[in-house]
Design a protein around this motif. Sequence first.
Motif, PDB file in Angstrom:
ATOM      1  N   ARG A 179      14.725   7.280  -0.058  1.00 48.52           N
ATOM      2  CA  ARG A 179      13.272   7.436  -0.197  1.00 48.52           C
ATOM      3  C   ARG A 179      12.898   8.719   0.513  1.00 48.52           C
ATOM      4  O   ARG A 179      13.181   8.875   1.698  1.00 48.52           O
ATOM      5  CB  ARG A 179      12.539   6.242   0.408  1.00 48.52           C
ATOM      6  CG  ARG A 179      11.048   6.320   0.190  1.00 48.52           C
ATOM      7  CD  ARG A 179      10.377   5.054   0.719  1.00 48.52           C
ATOM      8  NE  ARG A 179       8.972   5.128   0.420  1.00 48.52           N
ATOM      9  CZ  ARG A 179       8.308   4.216  -0.217  1.00 48.52           C
ATOM     10  NH1 ARG A 179       8.902   3.128  -0.623  1.00 48.52           N
ATOM     11  NH2 ARG A 179       7.026   4.353  -0.439  1.00 48.52           N
ATOM     12  N   ARG A 180      12.308   9.619  -0.240  1.00 45.83           N
ATOM     13  CA  ARG A 180      11.943  10.935   0.297  1.00 45.83           C
ATOM     14  C   ARG A 180      13.154  11.604   0.946  1.00 45.83           C
ATOM     15  O   ARG A 180      13.100  12.096   2.067  1.00 45.83           O
ATOM     16  CB  ARG A 180      10.788  10.814   1.282  1.00 45.83           C
ATOM     17  CG  ARG A 180       9.517  10.310   0.625  1.00 45.83           C
ATOM     18  CD  ARG A 180       8.375  10.251   1.635  1.00 45.83           C
ATOM     19  NE  ARG A 180       7.238   9.591   1.050  1.00 45.83           N
ATOM     20  CZ  ARG A 180       6.948   8.308   1.201  1.00 45.83           C
ATOM     21  NH1 ARG A 180       7.712   7.550   1.934  1.00 45.83           N
ATOM     22  NH2 ARG A 180       5.879   7.804   0.635  1.00 45.83           N
ATOM     23  N   THR A 196       0.833  -1.202   0.000  1.00 46.96           N
ATOM     24  CA  THR A 196       0.000   0.000   0.000  1.00 46.96           C
ATOM     25  C   THR A 196       0.870   1.257   0.000  1.00 46.96           C
ATOM     26  O   THR A 196       2.032   1.224   0.404  1.00 46.96           O
ATOM     27  CB  THR A 196      -0.918   0.033   1.238  1.00 46.96           C
ATOM     28  OG1 THR A 196      -0.101  -0.008   2.404  1.00 46.96           O
ATOM     29  CG2 THR A 196      -1.875  -1.145   1.236  1.00 46.96           C
ATOM     30  N   SER A 197       0.303   2.335  -0.434  1.00 46.88           N
ATOM     31  CA  SER A 197       0.997   3.619  -0.471  1.00 46.88           C
ATOM     32  C   SER A 197       1.399   4.035   0.946  1.00 46.88           C
ATOM     33  O   SER A 197       0.663   3.844   1.898  1.00 46.88           O
ATOM     34  CB  SER A 197       0.067   4.670  -1.083  1.00 46.88           C
ATOM     35  OG  SER A 197       0.716   5.905  -1.130  1.00 46.88           O
ATOM     36  N   GLY A 198       2.592   4.577   1.071  1.00 52.36           N
ATOM     37  CA  GLY A 198       3.070   5.025   2.376  1.00 52.36           C
ATOM     38  C   GLY A 198       3.889   3.989   3.124  1.00 52.36           C
ATOM     39  O   GLY A 198       4.472   4.280   4.165  1.00 52.36           O
ATOM     40  N   CYS A 199       3.936   2.775   2.623  1.00 50.33           N
ATOM     41  CA  CYS A 199       4.722   1.717   3.250  1.00 50.33           C
ATOM     42  C   CYS A 199       6.212   2.001   3.013  1.00 50.33           C
ATOM     43  O   CYS A 199       6.578   2.650   2.031  1.00 50.33           O
ATOM     44  CB  CYS A 199       4.326   0.372   2.633  1.00 50.33           C
ATOM     45  SG  CYS A 199       4.938  -1.050   3.516  1.00 50.33           S
ATOM     46  N   GLU A 200       7.072   1.524   3.879  1.00 47.26           N
ATOM     47  CA  GLU A 200       8.510   1.771   3.739  1.00 47.26           C
ATOM     48  C   GLU A 200       9.133   0.981   2.598  1.00 47.26           C
ATOM     49  O   GLU A 200      10.278   1.228   2.233  1.00 47.26           O
ATOM     50  CB  GLU A 200       9.234   1.460   5.043  1.00 47.26           C
ATOM     51  CG  GLU A 200       8.932   2.471   6.125  1.00 47.26           C
ATOM     52  CD  GLU A 200       9.849   2.304   7.323  1.00 47.26           C
ATOM     53  OE1 GLU A 200      10.909   1.679   7.208  1.00 47.26           O
ATOM     54  OE2 GLU A 200       9.482   2.816   8.380  1.00 47.26           O
ATOM     55  N   TYR A 201       8.436   0.031   2.055  1.00 47.00           N
ATOM     56  CA  TYR A 201       8.924  -0.731   0.915  1.00 47.00           C
ATOM     57  C   TYR A 201       7.798  -0.788  -0.111  1.00 47.00           C
ATOM     58  O   TYR A 201       6.644  -0.523   0.193  1.00 47.00           O
ATOM     59  CB  TYR A 201       9.407  -2.123   1.328  1.00 47.00           C
ATOM     60  CG  TYR A 201       8.476  -2.844   2.273  1.00 47.00           C
ATOM     61  CD1 TYR A 201       7.531  -3.731   1.793  1.00 47.00           C
ATOM     62  CD2 TYR A 201       8.548  -2.630   3.650  1.00 47.00           C
ATOM     63  CE1 TYR A 201       6.669  -4.388   2.653  1.00 47.00           C
ATOM     64  CE2 TYR A 201       7.687  -3.275   4.514  1.00 47.00           C
ATOM     65  CZ  TYR A 201       6.762  -4.156   4.015  1.00 47.00           C
ATOM     66  OH  TYR A 201       5.912  -4.802   4.859  1.00 47.00           O
ATOM     67  N   ASP A 202       8.154  -1.100  -1.351  1.00 50.36           N
ATOM     68  CA  ASP A 202       7.191  -0.991  -2.455  1.00 50.36           C
ATOM     69  C   ASP A 202       6.492  -2.297  -2.804  1.00 50.36           C
ATOM     70  O   ASP A 202       5.313  -2.307  -3.140  1.00 50.36           O
ATOM     71  CB  ASP A 202       7.901  -0.459  -3.705  1.00 50.36           C
ATOM     72  CG  ASP A 202       8.481   0.920  -3.481  1.00 50.36           C
ATOM     73  OD1 ASP A 202       7.747   1.786  -2.973  1.00 50.36           O
ATOM     74  OD2 ASP A 202       9.663   1.120  -3.804  1.00 50.36           O
ATOM     75  N   ILE A 203       7.246  -3.390  -2.784  1.00 49.49           N
ATOM     76  CA  ILE A 203       6.670  -4.686  -3.125  1.00 49.49           C
ATOM     77  C   ILE A 203       7.198  -5.747  -2.166  1.00 49.49           C
ATOM     78  O   ILE A 203       8.192  -5.533  -1.476  1.00 49.49           O
ATOM     79  CB  ILE A 203       6.965  -5.100  -4.594  1.00 49.49           C
ATOM     80  CG1 ILE A 203       8.460  -5.361  -4.824  1.00 49.49           C
ATOM     81  CG2 ILE A 203       6.427  -4.067  -5.569  1.00 49.49           C
ATOM     82  CD1 ILE A 203       8.783  -5.917  -6.202  1.00 49.49           C
TER      83      ILE A 203
END
Length: 120
Positions: free
Chosen positions: A69-70, A29-36
Amino acid sequence: MNEKQIGTAGEYLACFNAMKNGHYAYMTTSGCEYDICVEVNDIIYKVQVKSSTYSRSKNNKSLSFTIARRNKVVSKYNVDIFALVDIKAEKVAWFWSKDLGSHRKSVKKKDFKNYNINNL
């Protein structure tokens, strides 16, 4: 494509690449520290996807990826694997996070094939 679209396309490409190589993969989900998440040998790994269409080399033979990230360096404790995606060529290079020590990683375009998920 804008930056957000490039990132999302990279996440889909990384999932597809993992599944094409025989692994389960799904986006978080969006906002998670990892993407997949990717399952390799019955273990689920957290994956940070970095996508690039930009070559820093003068001869355009390698792609450069920012391992952050950010604007914060991603901790090896929050992410297990990095998937570095060449959007234009639709290729993915897979690295253990512990093996990426700097804020930036360059990968030669011809070497993407050497960083297959099955070689982790």
